[in-house]
Design a protein around this motif. Structure first.
Motif, PDB file in Angstrom:
ATOM      1  N   PHE A  73     -43.606 -35.869  12.960  1.00 20.22           N
ATOM      2  CA  PHE A  73     -43.815 -36.469  14.245  1.00 20.22           C
ATOM      3  C   PHE A  73     -44.917 -35.999  14.259  1.00 20.22           C
ATOM      4  O   PHE A  73     -45.464 -34.673  14.176  1.00 20.22           O
ATOM      5  CB  PHE A  73     -42.871 -35.671  15.275  1.00 20.22           C
ATOM      6  CG  PHE A  73     -41.687 -36.130  15.456  1.00 20.22           C
ATOM      7  CD1 PHE A  73     -41.462 -37.243  16.154  1.00 20.22           C
ATOM      8  CD2 PHE A  73     -40.797 -36.016  14.443  1.00 20.22           C
ATOM      9  CE1 PHE A  73     -40.194 -38.193  16.450  1.00 20.22           C
ATOM     10  CE2 PHE A  73     -39.062 -36.305  14.468  1.00 20.22           C
ATOM     11  CZ  PHE A  73     -38.525 -37.466  15.413  1.00 20.22           C
ATOM     12  N   ARG A  74     -45.647 -36.594  15.099  1.00 21.93           N
ATOM     13  CA  ARG A  74     -47.298 -36.019  15.049  1.00 21.93           C
ATOM     14  C   ARG A  74     -47.798 -36.481  16.784  1.00 21.93           C
ATOM     15  O   ARG A  74     -48.058 -37.503  16.879  1.00 21.93           O
ATOM     16  CB  ARG A  74     -48.762 -36.858  14.581  1.00 21.93           C
ATOM     17  CG  ARG A  74     -49.900 -36.538  14.410  1.00 21.93           C
ATOM     18  CD  ARG A  74     -50.865 -36.080  14.182  1.00 21.93           C
ATOM     19  NE  ARG A  74     -52.031 -35.401  14.734  1.00 21.93           N
ATOM     20  CZ  ARG A  74     -53.161 -35.738  14.192  1.00 21.93           C
ATOM     21  NH1 ARG A  74     -53.285 -36.736  12.456  1.00 21.93           N
ATOM     22  NH2 ARG A  74     -54.496 -35.592  14.526  1.00 21.93           N
ATOM     23  N   ILE A  75     -47.294 -35.768  17.131  1.00 21.89           N
ATOM     24  CA  ILE A  75     -48.245 -35.019  18.454  1.00 21.89           C
ATOM     25  C   ILE A  75     -49.364 -34.719  19.005  1.00 21.89           C
ATOM     26  O   ILE A  75     -49.544 -33.842  18.465  1.00 21.89           O
ATOM     27  CB  ILE A  75     -47.077 -34.524  19.450  1.00 21.89           C
ATOM     28  CG1 ILE A  75     -45.792 -35.131  19.381  1.00 21.89           C
ATOM     29  CG2 ILE A  75     -47.095 -34.559  21.107  1.00 21.89           C
ATOM     30  CD1 ILE A  75     -45.000 -34.278  19.508  1.00 21.89           C
ATOM     31  N   GLY A  76     -50.475 -35.092  19.512  1.00 24.32           N
ATOM     32  CA  GLY A  76     -51.475 -34.841  19.759  1.00 24.32           C
ATOM     33  C   GLY A  76     -51.682 -34.349  18.074  1.00 24.32           C
ATOM     34  O   GLY A  76     -52.252 -34.936  17.203  1.00 24.32           O
ATOM     35  N   GLU A  77     -52.142 -33.153  18.191  1.00 27.58           N
ATOM     36  CA  GLU A  77     -52.705 -32.584  16.886  1.00 27.58           C
ATOM     37  C   GLU A  77     -52.166 -31.520  16.093  1.00 27.58           C
ATOM     38  O   GLU A  77     -52.633 -31.649  14.943  1.00 27.58           O
ATOM     39  CB  GLU A  77     -54.645 -31.444  16.859  1.00 27.58           C
ATOM     40  CG  GLU A  77     -55.239 -32.066  17.990  1.00 27.58           C
ATOM     41  CD  GLU A  77     -56.080 -33.509  16.656  1.00 27.58           C
ATOM     42  OE1 GLU A  77     -56.404 -33.466  15.616  1.00 27.58           O
ATOM     43  OE2 GLU A  77     -56.706 -34.363  17.637  1.00 27.58           O
ATOM     44  N   GLU A  78     -51.278 -31.806  16.446  1.00 24.97           N
ATOM     45  CA  GLU A  78     -49.962 -31.120  15.909  1.00 24.97           C
ATOM     46  C   GLU A  78     -48.761 -32.150  14.967  1.00 24.97           C
ATOM     47  O   GLU A  78     -48.604 -32.424  15.781  1.00 24.97           O
ATOM     48  CB  GLU A  78     -49.067 -29.660  17.264  1.00 24.97           C
ATOM     49  CG  GLU A  78     -50.190 -29.110  18.040  1.00 24.97           C
ATOM     50  CD  GLU A  78     -50.173 -28.131  17.210  1.00 24.97           C
ATOM     51  OE1 GLU A  78     -49.898 -27.583  15.654  1.00 24.97           O
ATOM     52  OE2 GLU A  78     -51.385 -27.217  17.551  1.00 24.97           O
ATOM     53  N   THR A  79     -48.696 -31.340  14.380  1.00 27.05           N
ATOM     54  CA  THR A  79     -47.157 -32.135  13.031  1.00 27.05           C
ATOM     55  C   THR A  79     -46.438 -31.203  12.678  1.00 27.05           C
ATOM     56  O   THR A  79     -46.897 -30.120  12.843  1.00 27.05           O
ATOM     57  CB  THR A  79     -47.909 -32.977  11.797  1.00 27.05           C
ATOM     58  OG1 THR A  79     -49.308 -33.525  11.956  1.00 27.05           O
ATOM     59  CG2 THR A  79     -47.046 -33.281  10.705  1.00 27.05           C
ATOM     60  N   THR A  80     -45.402 -31.985  13.364  1.00 22.32           N
ATOM     61  CA  THR A  80     -44.003 -31.126  12.669  1.00 22.32           C
ATOM     62  C   THR A  80     -43.148 -32.048  12.398  1.00 22.32           C
ATOM     63  O   THR A  80     -42.589 -33.051  12.288  1.00 22.32           O
ATOM     64  CB  THR A  80     -43.345 -30.527  14.721  1.00 22.32           C
ATOM     65  OG1 THR A  80     -44.202 -30.029  15.418  1.00 22.32           O
ATOM     66  CG2 THR A  80     -41.802 -29.763  14.338  1.00 22.32           C
ATOM     67  N   THR A  81     -42.111 -31.561  11.036  1.00 19.84           N
ATOM     68  CA  THR A  81     -41.206 -32.366  10.569  1.00 19.84           C
ATOM     69  C   THR A  81     -39.273 -31.309  11.139  1.00 19.84           C
ATOM     70  O   THR A  81     -39.189 -30.281  11.024  1.00 19.84           O
ATOM     71  CB  THR A  81     -41.017 -32.037   9.451  1.00 19.84           C
ATOM     72  OG1 THR A  81     -42.190 -32.880   8.589  1.00 19.84           O
ATOM     73  CG2 THR A  81     -40.254 -32.304   8.581  1.00 19.84           C
ATOM     74  N   GLY A  82     -38.560 -32.591  11.168  1.00 22.33           N
ATOM     75  CA  GLY A  82     -36.869 -31.654  11.602  1.00 22.33           C
ATOM     76  C   GLY A  82     -36.205 -32.644  11.204  1.00 22.33           C
ATOM     77  O   GLY A  82     -36.410 -33.995  11.222  1.00 22.33           O
ATOM     78  N   GLY A  83     -34.980 -32.162  11.060  1.00 19.96           N
ATOM     79  CA  GLY A  83     -33.338 -33.208  10.902  1.00 19.96           C
ATOM     80  C   GLY A  83     -33.018 -32.945  11.653  1.00 19.96           C
ATOM     81  O   GLY A  83     -33.150 -32.805  13.289  1.00 19.96           O
ATOM     82  N   PRO A  84     -31.638 -33.014  11.434  1.00 26.57           N
ATOM     83  CA  PRO A  84     -30.892 -33.458  12.825  1.00 26.57           C
ATOM     84  C   PRO A  84     -30.761 -32.168  13.862  1.00 26.57           C
ATOM     85  O   PRO A  84     -30.376 -31.108  13.200  1.00 26.57           O
ATOM     86  CB  PRO A  84     -29.404 -33.671  12.020  1.00 26.57           C
ATOM     87  CG  PRO A  84     -29.448 -33.862  10.727  1.00 26.57           C
ATOM     88  CD  PRO A  84     -31.127 -33.381  10.327  1.00 26.57           C
ATOM     89  N   GLY A  85     -30.690 -33.150  15.120  1.00 30.74           N
ATOM     90  CA  GLY A  85     -30.614 -32.512  16.284  1.00 30.74           C
ATOM     91  C   GLY A  85     -32.239 -31.927  16.259  1.00 30.74           C
ATOM     92  O   GLY A  85     -32.410 -31.535  17.413  1.00 30.74           O
ATOM     93  N   THR A  86     -33.040 -31.973  15.717  1.00 25.34           N
ATOM     94  CA  THR A  86     -34.957 -32.043  16.315  1.00 25.34           C
ATOM     95  C   THR A  86     -34.588 -32.977  17.319  1.00 25.34           C
ATOM     96  O   THR A  86     -34.208 -34.404  17.730  1.00 25.34           O
ATOM     97  CB  THR A  86     -35.518 -32.087  15.512  1.00 25.34           C
ATOM     98  OG1 THR A  86     -35.491 -31.272  13.988  1.00 25.34           O
ATOM     99  CG2 THR A  86     -36.910 -31.927  15.988  1.00 25.34           C
TER     100      THR A  86
END
Length: 150
Positions: A73-86
């Motif tokens: 996910f990219r939200i604004g300038e931040e990018t995060t990766t996650g699996g089940p439960g994220t």
């Protein structure tokens, strides 16, 4: 059960739309059934799919909850990766994009509140071949800023 007293959608219930890309959108709560409070759907996404434009919603917040697979996910300038439960909160007026970044198919539940922006997704069930994309985006408060940066 639906109407003013609430809505109950049984397992495997709702309306399902299989897209040419292999994605399946399973609409569970239409805004019209919730007094425009929320729109909620599950999306099954093939591995490696870039599913969204870089966009924002003018009047609705968006929540994504990953059930299976790995998503970025990219939200604004931040990018995060996650699996089940994220669980991801994408506030209104903040640019965002997402994709299935894993090597397996994934599933995500999406919720729009209030339901306004979800109306765009709902129209895919009513007029999936509509050529009036720009008018639909405008009507439901979406602003496309460009292709996905992911």
């Amino acid at each position: 059960m639906s109407g003013n007293n609430g809505v109950v959608v049984p397992p495997s219930g709702g309306r399902h739309l299989k897209e040419p890309s292999g994605q399946v959108v399973s609409m569970k709560l239409f805004g019209r059934d919730t007094g425009q409070s929320v729109t909620l759907f599950e999306q099954s996404v093939p591995a490696g799919s870039k599913n969204s434009w870089f966009h924002l919603h003018r009047d609705s917040d968006e929540i994504a909850w990953v059930l299976e697979g790995e998503f970025t996910f990219r939200i604004g300038e931040e990018t995060t990766t996650g699996g089940p439960g994220t669980c991801v909160f994408m506030p209104r007026k903040v640019p965002h994009a997402w994709k299935n970044s894993g090597s397996t198919p994934g599933r995500v539940v999406f919720l729009y509140t209030p339901a306004g922006a979800g109306g765009f997704v709902e129209t895919m069930f009513d007029a999936p071949e509509s050529s009036e994309l720009e008018a639909r985006l405008e009507k439901y408060g979406w602003e496309v800023l460009g292709p996905s940066p992911l």
